[in-house]
Write a protein that holds these residues in place. Structure first.
Motif, short mmCIF file in Angstrom:
data_model
loop_
_atom_site.label_atom_id
_atom_site.label_comp_id
_atom_site.label_asym_id
_atom_site.label_seq_id
_atom_site.Cartn_x
_atom_site.Cartn_y
_atom_site.Cartn_z
N VAL A 26 0.86 -1.18 0.00
CA VAL A 26 0.00 0.00 0.00
C VAL A 26 0.90 1.23 0.00
CG1 VAL A 26 -1.90 1.16 1.16
CG2 VAL A 26 -1.68 -1.33 1.33
N GLY A 27 0.63 2.13 -0.94
CA GLY A 27 1.53 3.27 -1.12
C GLY A 27 2.73 2.87 -1.94
N GLY A 28 2.57 1.87 -2.80
CA GLY A 28 3.70 1.31 -3.53
C GLY A 28 4.11 2.04 -4.78
N ALA A 29 3.44 3.15 -5.10
CA ALA A 29 3.77 3.87 -6.33
C ALA A 29 4.89 4.89 -6.15
CB ALA A 29 2.53 4.58 -6.89
N GLY A 30 5.33 5.12 -4.92
CA GLY A 30 6.38 6.11 -4.71
C GLY A 30 7.03 5.98 -3.35
N GLY A 31 8.17 6.62 -3.18
CA GLY A 31 8.84 6.69 -1.89
C GLY A 31 9.22 5.34 -1.32
N ILE A 32 9.00 5.16 -0.02
CA ILE A 32 9.35 3.91 0.65
C ILE A 32 8.58 2.74 0.04
CG2 ILE A 32 9.15 2.66 2.83
CD1 ILE A 32 9.69 5.31 4.27
N GLY A 33 7.32 2.95 -0.28
CA GLY A 33 6.52 1.87 -0.84
C GLY A 33 7.08 1.35 -2.15
#
Length: 238
Positions: A26-33
């Protein structure tokens, strides 16, 4: 991606094989994800992304259910979504408060609710707290962020106790400053001040975080549950 069908009675397709080792990020499109998603892809695991950039609302059960409608089994869940606020209690903005709690806390609860019934014995969940949830944060990220990230720790421990009898582990990471767009919104002076508070004096990279997440989802961490791992360069040692 194409999938081959193996010959012979009772054979399963390559797609069916791949769905036996699925990681939802979850939140895998940018940053830590995004770093976590790449780490698991490099391991040969199938990664399913749930992200606002892809039209998903992780705080909405119906939206999450639609995103996972073709995913019958999940071996690992990584909840790396979130947003920050700003200011202090004197200027409390309830719109910002509700948004930050939904983005960080409600979404973690909703996604866990939707994913855990799909997770077999041996599964692993990693939620994201923050050093702000440890020491109370500051006006750079605001009271809602500190409250939400502290609550993630409570949610992690509840889920670890609740899901432990099923053989499912639940842990949390509490990073300090990580070199992502969430941090880059700050000025160089503000970032230098955060770095100065870290005995190691270096910002954490998303890839470092992803490596720790992968460890928590591996057999090497089979006895670790209900734990919060701090990754903050030593800025909080409680």
């Amino acid at each position: 991606m194409s999938f081959l069908v193996a010959a012979g009675p009772g054979a399963i397709t390559e797609r069916e094989k791949s769905m036996e080792n699925v990681v939802v990020v979850v939140g895998g499109a940018g940053g830590i994800g995004a770093a976590c998603a790449q780490e698991f892809r490099d391991q040969g695991r199938t990664v399913v992304l749930v992200d606002r950039a892809l039209g998903h609302d992780a705080s909405d059960p119906d939206s999450v259910r639609r995103a996972l409608q073709d995913v019958p089994s999940v071996t690992a869940l990584v909840h790396a979504a979130g947003s920050v606020g700003s200011g202090g209690i004197d200027g409390l903005d309830l719109v910002q408060w509700r948004r930050v709690l939904d983005d960080n806390l409600t979404s973690a609860a909703v996604v866990s609710q939707q994913v855990l019934p799909r997770m077999p014995r041996g599964g692993s969940v990693v939620l994201f707290s923050s050093v702000n949830g440890r020491h109370g944060g500051n006006r750079l990220s605001g009271p809602a962020y500190a409250a939400a990230k502290a609550a993630i720790i409570g949610l992690t421990r509840h889920l670890a106790k609740d899901q432990g009898p099923r053989g499912v582990r639940v842990n949390a990471l509490a990073p300090g400053p990580v070199s992502t767009p969430m941090l880059h919104r700050l000025s160089e002076t503000e970032i230098d001040r955060l770095r100065a508070a870290m005995p190691l004096g270096e910002l954490t990279t998303p890839e470092e975080v992803a490596g720790t997440v992968a460890f928590l989802c591996s057999p090497a961490a089979a006895s670790i549950t209900g734990t919060v791992i701090d990754m903050n360069g030593g800025s909080w040692m409680g």
